[in-house]
Motif scaffolding. Structure first.
Motif, PDB file in Angstrom:
ATOM      1  N   CYS A  88      -7.158   8.395   6.591  1.00 27.26           N
ATOM      2  CA  CYS A  88      -6.880   7.061   6.087  1.00 27.26           C
ATOM      3  C   CYS A  88      -8.054   6.528   5.274  1.00 27.26           C
ATOM      4  N   VAL A  89      -7.750   5.600   4.376  1.00 28.19           N
ATOM      5  CA  VAL A  89      -8.779   4.947   3.574  1.00 28.19           C
ATOM      6  C   VAL A  89      -8.765   3.452   3.879  1.00 28.19           C
ATOM      7  N   GLU A  90      -9.925   2.949   4.235  1.00 25.06           N
ATOM      8  CA  GLU A  90     -10.088   1.502   4.387  1.00 25.06           C
ATOM      9  C   GLU A  90     -10.399   0.952   3.001  1.00 25.06           C
ATOM     10  N   ILE A  91      -9.623  -0.041   2.581  1.00 23.37           N
ATOM     11  CA  ILE A  91      -9.817  -0.667   1.282  1.00 23.37           C
ATOM     12  C   ILE A  91     -10.139  -2.140   1.510  1.00 23.37           C
ATOM     13  N   ILE A  92     -11.316  -2.522   1.057  1.00 24.87           N
ATOM     14  CA  ILE A  92     -11.720  -3.924   1.102  1.00 24.87           C
ATOM     15  C   ILE A  92     -11.602  -4.433  -0.332  1.00 24.87           C
ATOM     16  N   TYR A  93     -10.824  -5.491  -0.514  1.00 22.19           N
ATOM     17  CA  TYR A  93     -10.559  -5.961  -1.871  1.00 22.19           C
ATOM     18  C   TYR A  93     -10.712  -7.468  -2.000  1.00 22.19           C
ATOM     19  N   ASP A  94     -10.908  -7.891  -3.237  1.00 19.75           N
ATOM     20  CA  ASP A  94     -11.052  -9.299  -3.569  1.00 19.75           C
ATOM     21  C   ASP A  94      -9.668  -9.833  -3.921  1.00 19.75           C
ATOM     22  N   GLU A  95      -9.107 -10.655  -3.048  1.00 21.69           N
ATOM     23  CA  GLU A  95      -7.746 -11.142  -3.252  1.00 21.69           C
ATOM     24  C   GLU A  95      -7.639 -12.140  -4.405  1.00 21.69           C
ATOM     25  N   VAL A  96      -8.763 -12.567  -4.957  1.00 20.47           N
ATOM     26  CA  VAL A  96      -8.738 -13.402  -6.162  1.00 20.47           C
ATOM     27  C   VAL A  96      -8.478 -12.522  -7.388  1.00 20.47           C
ATOM     28  N   LYS A  97      -8.963 -11.279  -7.349  1.00 22.81           N
ATOM     29  CA  LYS A  97      -8.815 -10.362  -8.488  1.00 22.81           C
ATOM     30  C   LYS A  97      -7.547  -9.520  -8.420  1.00 22.81           C
ATOM     31  N   ILE A  98      -7.151  -9.077  -7.226  1.00 23.40           N
ATOM     32  CA  ILE A  98      -5.937  -8.253  -7.082  1.00 23.40           C
ATOM     33  C   ILE A  98      -5.172  -8.675  -5.835  1.00 23.40           C
ATOM     34  N   THR A  99      -3.885  -8.393  -5.870  1.00 27.90           N
ATOM     35  CA  THR A  99      -3.021  -8.744  -4.743  1.00 27.90           C
ATOM     36  C   THR A  99      -2.681  -7.498  -3.928  1.00 27.90           C
ATOM     37  N   LEU A 100      -2.194  -7.714  -2.750  1.00 28.54           N
ATOM     38  CA  LEU A 100      -1.709  -6.602  -1.937  1.00 28.54           C
ATOM     39  C   LEU A 100      -0.528  -5.927  -2.630  1.00 28.54           C
ATOM     40  N   ASP A 101       0.317  -6.676  -3.292  1.00 26.82           N
ATOM     41  CA  ASP A 101       1.426  -6.081  -4.042  1.00 26.82           C
ATOM     42  C   ASP A 101       0.910  -5.116  -5.108  1.00 26.82           C
ATOM     43  N   TYR A 102      -0.150  -5.494  -5.791  1.00 26.80           N
ATOM     44  CA  TYR A 102      -0.739  -4.618  -6.808  1.00 26.80           C
ATOM     45  C   TYR A 102      -1.278  -3.337  -6.157  1.00 26.80           C
ATOM     46  N   ILE A 103      -1.953  -3.480  -5.042  1.00 21.47           N
ATOM     47  CA  ILE A 103      -2.464  -2.303  -4.317  1.00 21.47           C
ATOM     48  C   ILE A 103      -1.311  -1.393  -3.922  1.00 21.47           C
ATOM     49  N   LEU A 104      -0.210  -1.973  -3.462  1.00 19.20           N
ATOM     50  CA  LEU A 104       0.960  -1.172  -3.081  1.00 19.20           C
ATOM     51  C   LEU A 104       1.572  -0.486  -4.299  1.00 19.20           C
ATOM     52  N   ASP A 105       1.620  -1.168  -5.445  1.00 21.31           N
ATOM     53  CA  ASP A 105       2.091  -0.523  -6.673  1.00 21.31           C
ATOM     54  C   ASP A 105       1.264   0.726  -6.973  1.00 21.31           C
ATOM     55  N   GLU A 106      -0.044   0.584  -6.910  1.00 21.46           N
ATOM     56  CA  GLU A 106      -0.943   1.710  -7.194  1.00 21.46           C
ATOM     57  C   GLU A 106      -0.760   2.816  -6.145  1.00 21.46           C
ATOM     58  N   PHE A 107      -0.672   2.438  -4.891  1.00 16.15           N
ATOM     59  CA  PHE A 107      -0.517   3.416  -3.813  1.00 16.15           C
ATOM     60  C   PHE A 107       0.754   4.240  -4.007  1.00 16.15           C
ATOM     61  N   PHE A 108       1.868   3.574  -4.251  1.00 16.91           N
ATOM     62  CA  PHE A 108       3.127   4.305  -4.389  1.00 16.91           C
ATOM     63  C   PHE A 108       3.210   5.089  -5.703  1.00 16.91           C
ATOM     64  N   SER A 109       2.300   4.821  -6.629  1.00 17.48           N
ATOM     65  CA  SER A 109       2.266   5.617  -7.858  1.00 17.48           C
ATOM     66  C   SER A 109       1.576   6.966  -7.647  1.00 17.48           C
ATOM     67  N   ILE A 110       0.859   7.124  -6.517  1.00 17.60           N
ATOM     68  CA  ILE A 110       0.103   8.372  -6.290  1.00 17.60           C
ATOM     69  C   ILE A 110       0.601   9.182  -5.099  1.00 17.60           C
ATOM     70  N   ILE A 111       1.596   8.683  -4.383  1.00 13.72           N
ATOM     71  CA  ILE A 111       2.135   9.434  -3.241  1.00 13.72           C
ATOM     72  C   ILE A 111       3.639   9.619  -3.389  1.00 13.72           C
ATOM     73  N   ASN A 112       4.179  10.518  -2.578  1.00 11.96           N
ATOM     74  CA  ASN A 112       5.625  10.674  -2.459  1.00 11.96           C
ATOM     75  C   ASN A 112       6.015  10.009  -1.142  1.00 11.96           C
ATOM     76  N   PRO A 113       6.641   8.836  -1.191  1.00 11.59           N
ATOM     77  CA  PRO A 113       6.945   8.099   0.029  1.00 11.59           C
ATOM     78  C   PRO A 113       8.069   8.709   0.871  1.00 11.59           C
TER      79      PRO A 113
END
Length: 156
Positions: A53-78
């Motif tokens: 697993c990867v722990e991701i610490i992010y700035d919610e002012v710059k990116i949203t969890l939805d954006y992170i999920l978009d990126e995540f699902f672009s690199i895996i086969n769900p």
């Protein structure tokens, strides 16, 4: 904010998110283990229930969890069960691990609006997270020719 993502070998997921503007810090480790502080060898044995697993610490002012999920699902086969790329085994299953109910709801809304069929990616509360050994941290930065099932070419 923090979110924990599993998408096969943690080296590539960590490297990918390390390039994303708004991600403050990443680390690799083992999530939801049934033993305290497992080693890589123990995780690979399949006896710990852990997931890489990867722990991701992010700035919610710059990116949203939805954006992170978009990126995540672009690199895996769900839809893949216990496999991503050439990585096969329970420790390579895909997952999203949250630490609060607000994130749980955001994740569930995202899944419901983006997928018509049931996905294999597990969505669970993070029970625990143990840092992987130091040689795994930022592995692909230290070993640029190391194996990675994720295409990092758009960043390099």
């Amino acid at each position: 904010m923090k979110i924990y993502l599993a998408g096969g070998c943690f080296w590539g997921v960590e490297a990918y998110f390390g390039y994303i503007n708004g991600v403050i810090k990443t680390s690799v480790g083992y999530a939801n283990s049934n033993i305290e502080n497992p080693t890589y060898e123990q995780v690979c044995s399949g006896k710990t229930g852990s997931v890489e697993c990867v722990e991701i610490i992010y700035d919610e002012v710059k990116i949203t969890l939805d954006y992170i999920l978009d990126e995540f699902f672009s690199i895996i086969n769900p839809y893949s069960i216990n496999k991503q790329g050439n990585d096969i085994g329970e420790q390579y299953r895909s997952g999203i691990y949250y630490i609060n109910d607000i994130d749980k709801q955001i994740i569930q809304n995202y899944i419901d609006s983006h997928f018509k069929e049931k996905i294999a990616t597990e969505i669970k509360y993070l029970q625990n997270y143990f840092l992987a050994e130091s040689y795994h941290q930022k592995y692909l930065k230290k070993n640029p020719n190391g194996y990675c099932h994720i295409d990092l070419s758009k960043f390099i």
